[in-house]
Design a protein around this motif. Structure first.
Motif, PDB file in Angstrom:
ATOM      1  N   ILE A  93      -9.193   2.695   9.323  1.00 24.81           N
ATOM      2  CA  ILE A  93      -8.557   3.816   8.646  1.00 24.81           C
ATOM      3  C   ILE A  93      -7.255   4.139   9.386  1.00 24.81           C
ATOM      4  CG2 ILE A  93      -8.793   6.215   7.907  1.00 24.81           C
ATOM      5  CD1 ILE A  93     -11.854   5.833   8.097  1.00 24.81           C
ATOM      6  N   ARG A  94      -6.134   4.000   8.689  1.00 22.93           N
ATOM      7  CA  ARG A  94      -4.830   4.321   9.277  1.00 22.93           C
ATOM      8  C   ARG A  94      -4.005   5.091   8.256  1.00 22.93           C
ATOM      9  NH1 ARG A  94      -5.315  -0.959  11.618  1.00 22.93           N
ATOM     10  NH2 ARG A  94      -4.112  -1.906   9.916  1.00 22.93           N
ATOM     11  N   ASP A  95      -3.461   6.208   8.717  1.00 27.17           N
ATOM     12  CA  ASP A  95      -2.622   7.042   7.858  1.00 27.17           C
ATOM     13  C   ASP A  95      -3.346   7.448   6.575  1.00 27.17           C
ATOM     14  OD1 ASP A  95      -0.502   6.734   9.693  1.00 27.17           O
ATOM     15  OD2 ASP A  95       0.111   4.856   8.708  1.00 27.17           O
ATOM     16  N   SER A  96      -4.636   7.824   6.730  1.00 26.58           N
ATOM     17  CA  SER A  96      -5.492   8.277   5.618  1.00 26.58           C
ATOM     18  C   SER A  96      -5.777   7.183   4.603  1.00 26.58           C
ATOM     19  CB  SER A  96      -4.853   9.484   4.900  1.00 26.58           C
ATOM     20  OG  SER A  96      -4.699  10.561   5.786  1.00 26.58           O
ATOM     21  N   ILE A  97      -5.525   5.937   4.954  1.00 26.26           N
ATOM     22  CA  ILE A  97      -5.783   4.805   4.060  1.00 26.26           C
ATOM     23  C   ILE A  97      -6.840   3.898   4.682  1.00 26.26           C
ATOM     24  CG2 ILE A  97      -4.808   2.777   2.932  1.00 26.26           C
ATOM     25  CD1 ILE A  97      -2.119   4.186   2.917  1.00 26.26           C
ATOM     26  N   ARG A  99      -7.985   0.499   5.159  1.00 28.29           N
ATOM     27  CA  ARG A  99      -7.483  -0.873   5.012  1.00 28.29           C
ATOM     28  C   ARG A  99      -8.674  -1.825   4.894  1.00 28.29           C
ATOM     29  NH1 ARG A  99      -1.951   0.367   4.585  1.00 28.29           N
ATOM     30  NH2 ARG A  99      -1.508   2.016   6.094  1.00 28.29           N
ATOM     31  N   GLY A 100      -9.416  -1.654   3.825  1.00 28.04           N
ATOM     32  CA  GLY A 100     -10.612  -2.460   3.616  1.00 28.04           C
ATOM     33  C   GLY A 100     -11.305  -2.081   2.331  1.00 28.04           C
ATOM     34  N   ASP A 101     -12.627  -2.254   2.299  1.00 31.70           N
ATOM     35  CA  ASP A 101     -13.410  -2.072   1.075  1.00 31.70           C
ATOM     36  C   ASP A 101     -14.490  -1.016   1.257  1.00 31.70           C
ATOM     37  OD1 ASP A 101     -12.126  -4.289  -0.313  1.00 31.70           O
ATOM     38  OD2 ASP A 101     -13.309  -5.620   0.989  1.00 31.70           O
ATOM     39  N   LEU A 102     -14.902  -0.460   0.151  1.00 31.23           N
ATOM     40  CA  LEU A 102     -16.094   0.383   0.094  1.00 31.23           C
ATOM     41  C   LEU A 102     -17.212  -0.472  -0.477  1.00 31.23           C
ATOM     42  CD1 LEU A 102     -17.361   3.361   0.083  1.00 31.23           C
ATOM     43  CD2 LEU A 102     -16.855   3.298  -2.367  1.00 31.23           C
ATOM     44  N   ILE A 103     -18.358  -0.527   0.210  1.00 28.58           N
ATOM     45  CA  ILE A 103     -19.441  -1.434  -0.195  1.00 28.58           C
ATOM     46  C   ILE A 103     -20.736  -0.655  -0.389  1.00 28.58           C
ATOM     47  CG2 ILE A 103     -20.777  -3.481   0.414  1.00 28.58           C
ATOM     48  CD1 ILE A 103     -18.403  -4.353   2.147  1.00 28.58           C
ATOM     49  N   LYS A 137      -7.613   9.045   1.748  1.00 31.56           N
ATOM     50  CA  LYS A 137      -6.953   9.372   0.484  1.00 31.56           C
ATOM     51  C   LYS A 137      -6.708   8.142  -0.397  1.00 31.56           C
ATOM     52  CE  LYS A 137      -4.566  13.387   2.452  1.00 31.56           C
ATOM     53  NZ  LYS A 137      -3.229  14.007   2.738  1.00 31.56           N
ATOM     54  N   ALA A 138      -6.945   6.967   0.161  1.00 33.39           N
ATOM     55  CA  ALA A 138      -6.762   5.737  -0.614  1.00 33.39           C
ATOM     56  C   ALA A 138      -7.586   4.621   0.000  1.00 33.39           C
ATOM     57  CB  ALA A 138      -5.285   5.339  -0.663  1.00 33.39           C
ATOM     58  N   ILE A 139      -8.031   3.703  -0.869  1.00 29.43           N
ATOM     59  CA  ILE A 139      -8.739   2.497  -0.420  1.00 29.43           C
ATOM     60  C   ILE A 139      -7.893   1.305  -0.837  1.00 29.43           C
ATOM     61  CG2 ILE A 139     -10.818   1.095  -0.715  1.00 29.43           C
ATOM     62  CD1 ILE A 139     -12.348   3.686  -1.316  1.00 29.43           C
ATOM     63  N   GLU A 140      -7.452   0.557   0.147  1.00 24.38           N
ATOM     64  CA  GLU A 140      -6.558  -0.563  -0.139  1.00 24.38           C
ATOM     65  C   GLU A 140      -7.281  -1.701  -0.848  1.00 24.38           C
ATOM     66  OE1 GLU A 140      -4.683  -2.652   3.247  1.00 24.38           O
ATOM     67  OE2 GLU A 140      -2.779  -1.961   2.399  1.00 24.38           O
ATOM     68  N   GLY A 141      -8.568  -1.840  -0.551  1.00 26.81           N
ATOM     69  CA  GLY A 141      -9.353  -2.930  -1.131  1.00 26.81           C
ATOM     70  C   GLY A 141     -10.069  -2.520  -2.408  1.00 26.81           C
ATOM     71  N   THR A 251     -13.752   5.754 -10.830  1.00 25.20           N
ATOM     72  CA  THR A 251     -13.226   6.873 -11.615  1.00 25.20           C
ATOM     73  C   THR A 251     -13.434   8.194 -10.885  1.00 25.20           C
ATOM     74  OG1 THR A 251     -13.682   5.683 -13.670  1.00 25.20           O
ATOM     75  CG2 THR A 251     -13.361   8.057 -13.834  1.00 25.20           C
ATOM     76  N   THR A 252     -14.601   8.381 -10.312  1.00 24.09           N
ATOM     77  CA  THR A 252     -14.898   9.622  -9.587  1.00 24.09           C
ATOM     78  C   THR A 252     -14.016   9.776  -8.362  1.00 24.09           C
ATOM     79  OG1 THR A 252     -17.194   9.557 -10.364  1.00 24.09           O
ATOM     80  CG2 THR A 252     -16.724  10.954  -8.455  1.00 24.09           C
ATOM     81  N   LEU A 253     -13.803   8.672  -7.638  1.00 20.30           N
ATOM     82  CA  LEU A 253     -12.915   8.731  -6.469  1.00 20.30           C
ATOM     83  C   LEU A 253     -11.516   9.170  -6.888  1.00 20.30           C
ATOM     84  CD1 LEU A 253     -13.919   5.570  -4.368  1.00 20.30           C
ATOM     85  CD2 LEU A 253     -14.700   7.933  -4.135  1.00 20.30           C
ATOM     86  N   SER A 254     -11.045   8.660  -8.021  1.00 24.14           N
ATOM     87  CA  SER A 254      -9.733   9.044  -8.524  1.00 24.14           C
ATOM     88  C   SER A 254      -9.676  10.543  -8.821  1.00 24.14           C
ATOM     89  CB  SER A 254      -9.397   8.244  -9.772  1.00 24.14           C
ATOM     90  OG  SER A 254      -8.146   8.633 -10.314  1.00 24.14           O
ATOM     91  N   GLU A 255     -10.765  11.078  -9.378  1.00 23.93           N
ATOM     92  CA  GLU A 255     -10.825  12.506  -9.671  1.00 23.93           C
ATOM     93  C   GLU A 255     -10.791  13.343  -8.397  1.00 23.93           C
ATOM     94  OE1 GLU A 255     -14.401  12.752 -11.907  1.00 23.93           O
ATOM     95  OE2 GLU A 255     -13.523  11.941 -13.755  1.00 23.93           O
ATOM     96  N   TYR A 256     -11.247  12.790  -7.284  1.00 18.73           N
ATOM     97  CA  TYR A 256     -11.197  13.463  -5.990  1.00 18.73           C
ATOM     98  C   TYR A 256      -9.889  13.183  -5.247  1.00 18.73           C
ATOM     99  CZ  TYR A 256     -16.071  15.117  -5.858  1.00 18.73           C
ATOM    100  OH  TYR A 256     -17.255  15.790  -6.092  1.00 18.73           O
ATOM    101  N   GLY A 257      -8.985  12.477  -5.900  1.00 22.52           N
ATOM    102  CA  GLY A 257      -7.700  12.189  -5.278  1.00 22.52           C
ATOM    103  C   GLY A 257      -7.709  10.993  -4.358  1.00 22.52           C
ATOM    104  N   ILE A 258      -8.690  10.095  -4.540  1.00 27.74           N
ATOM    105  CA  ILE A 258      -8.786   8.889  -3.708  1.00 27.74           C
ATOM    106  C   ILE A 258      -8.516   7.685  -4.600  1.00 27.74           C
ATOM    107  CG2 ILE A 258     -10.251   7.498  -2.191  1.00 27.74           C
ATOM    108  CD1 ILE A 258     -11.901  10.076  -1.687  1.00 27.74           C
ATOM    109  N   ASN A 259      -7.397   7.021  -4.381  1.00 21.44           N
ATOM    110  CA  ASN A 259      -6.999   5.887  -5.217  1.00 21.44           C
ATOM    111  C   ASN A 259      -7.574   4.585  -4.668  1.00 21.44           C
ATOM    112  OD1 ASN A 259      -5.467   4.536  -7.306  1.00 21.44           O
ATOM    113  ND2 ASN A 259      -4.134   3.822  -5.652  1.00 21.44           N
ATOM    114  N   VAL A 260      -8.113   3.764  -5.557  1.00 19.62           N
ATOM    115  CA  VAL A 260      -8.614   2.434  -5.179  1.00 19.62           C
ATOM    116  C   VAL A 260      -7.587   1.412  -5.649  1.00 19.62           C
ATOM    117  CG1 VAL A 260     -10.472   0.744  -5.403  1.00 19.62           C
ATOM    118  CG2 VAL A 260     -11.015   3.206  -5.371  1.00 19.62           C
ATOM    119  N   GLU A 261      -6.924   0.764  -4.708  1.00 19.15           N
ATOM    120  CA  GLU A 261      -5.822  -0.129  -5.050  1.00 19.15           C
ATOM    121  C   GLU A 261      -6.283  -1.484  -5.564  1.00 19.15           C
ATOM    122  OE1 GLU A 261      -3.087  -0.307  -1.784  1.00 19.15           O
ATOM    123  OE2 GLU A 261      -2.963   1.884  -1.602  1.00 19.15           O
TER     124      GLU A 261
END
Length: 454
Positions: A93-97, A99-103, A137-141, A251-261
């Motif tokens: 986790i760097r700069d609220s991002i 850099r990996g996946d949610l599993i 605030k974001a998931i790069e993976g 979709t739920t993560l997006s509603e919480y302001g967390i973008n999945v890239e």
């Protein structure tokens, strides 16, 4: 002479005389196949079979199989156990991002976001809240639904092709979500919940009747008939529930302001558990599936017998349990946990011996309460309603084309089991209602209040 024993002696003589002098088949409704209908009524107090017709006949049990599945699980697991589904993040986790996946590491839990357990809902929200606590605030993976801990997610043998599209034919998989069912509306193609990647093939648009089919493993619905004129709204099985789970989490993560890239990243070495989802207790799941006759949850309970194993592993364990208990499996063939397969075969004797065994102190309180009571619960709600046996008979029901089954217990006024009851009817030609009414007649004739008094 001990005159105190005379009532007991007379009762035993009466029961034996009744059985041995009764030659006519106990069910009288026209259309019952007397060669493919088994009836066992066993008096637990005196160890006497009041009725024993075709009890060694190998018959299709339908959903009565569920009573064998839950009995098997109770022999190996604590009824207070639960399924657990851990959710981890991999990467830094760097700069609220992230850099990996949610599993999501699935295990075959059939209850995630189930409509029948509202107290355990909020799966995607719980994940989002855990990520927010970490400041992400974001998931790069990607959101990855890992099903590697659940081998052999195939449809059991003997499930009929016509059952596959419908909600009751939903296949147990590693990831199960919202009961593996959804509402489909045509011609709009609207689904609730949203099911990604569905396809449709429309044929014979001038045909009046509308028919729906879907092959096992396919995401294409084969629609025959005039949908635009008649429309359709019905509940179907979800081909791949992991896609629904993944979509809802994203979709739920997006509603919480967390973008999945959604970038494809190299496998990360860092891993952190952020949330573990727990199912209801096995006891609660078993009672729910027995009362409602839920096939998906029954298959989940079967696979819980050997966590991480295949269906064959679980079935081998079931056979071993009853062999060790000294119960003969002659004429028995078990291929699933729900009874939806037409390859299943049970005998009334086998069921009766299991029901007797499960009255041991180790199991009885946990087991007998799983059977819906006549006049009160689930599939038995209208059985023996407003009769002297209302609430005193508790049986699991089972039905499919040409099959009607009832199996369970009769209780006395104090709630103690006094009799084992098994009815397995195959190949009947009368109406299902007529058969049900005749079984009720037989029970009412055999068990009036005076016979239950000690």
């Amino acid at each position: 002479m001990n005159y105190k024993n005379l009532p007991r002696v007379f009762t035993i003589l009466f029961v034996c005389l009744t059985y041995f002098t009764s030659q006519a088949f106990p069910l009288k409704v026209k259309g019952v196949d007397t060669t493919r209908t088994a009836i066992l009524i066993h008096d637990l107090r005196f160890g006497v079979d009041i009725i024993a017709e075709n009890i060694d006949k190998s018959l299709i049990p339908a959903s009565v199989m569920k009573s064998v599945t839950v009995a098997s699980l109770l022999n190996l697991a604590d009824s207070q156990e639960r399924f657990s589904t851990p959710v981890v993040i991999e990467g830094a986790i760097r700069d609220s991002i992230l850099r990996g996946d949610l599993i999501v590491n699935t295990c075959g839990d059939p209850t995630i976001e189930s409509q029948f357990f509202p107290e355990t809902q909020g799966f995607a929200d719980s994940i989002a809240i855990a990520l927010k606590r970490l400041g992400i605030k974001a998931i790069e993976g990607n959101v990855i639904i890992d099903q590697s801990n659940f081998p052999d997610a195939t449809t059991p043998p003997g499930w009929m092709d016509e059952d596959i599209p419908w909600y009751y034919g939903a296949r147990l998989q590693g990831a199960n979500f919202r009961d593996n069912r959804f509402r489909l509306r045509l011609p709009s193609k609207e689904t609730t919940p949203y099911v990604p990647d569905l396809k449709y093939s429309f044929t014979k648009p001038t045909q009046r009747n509308v028919k729906i089919d879907r092959k096992d493993g396919s995401e294409t619905f084969l629609v025959t008939g005039n949908i635009r004129r008649r429309g359709l709204s019905d509940t179907f099985s979800t081909p791949y529930p992991w896609k629904v789970m993944q979509h809802e989490i994203t979709t739920t993560l997006s509603e919480y302001g967390i973008n999945v890239e959604g970038k494809n990243l190299e496998h990360a070495t860092q891993s952190q558990l952020i949330y573990t989802h727990y199912s209801p207790t096995f006891a609660n799941i078993m009672q729910s599936l027995m009362f409602r006759s839920d096939n998906l949850m029954a298959e989940g309970m079967l696979r819980a017998i050997t966590p991480g194993g295949t269906r064959a592993d679980a079935l081998n364990e079931v056979n071993a349990i009853w062999a060790l208990a000294g119960i003969s499996a002659h004429g028995v063939n078990i291929v699933d946990g729900s009874g939806l397969s037409r390859d299943n075969r049970l005998t009334a004797r086998f069921l009766g011996e299991i029901y007797k065994y499960m009255l041991l102190d180790d199991f009885s309180n946990d087991y007998t309460i799983l059977f819906p009571k006549a006049g009160y619960d689930g599939t038995m709600q209208n059985f023996l309603l407003d009769t002297p046996l209302e609430g005193r008979v508790a049986m699991k029901t089972g039905s499919m084309k040409g099959v009607q089954s009832y199996a369970g217990y009769l209780f006395d006024d104090e709630g103690n089991p006094t009799h084992i009851l098994v009815f397995l009817a195959n190949g009947f030609r009368c109406s299902r209602a007529a058969l049900k009414n005749d079984i009720q007649r037989l029970l009412l004739e055999k068990f009036n209040v005076s016979l239950q008094e000690n």
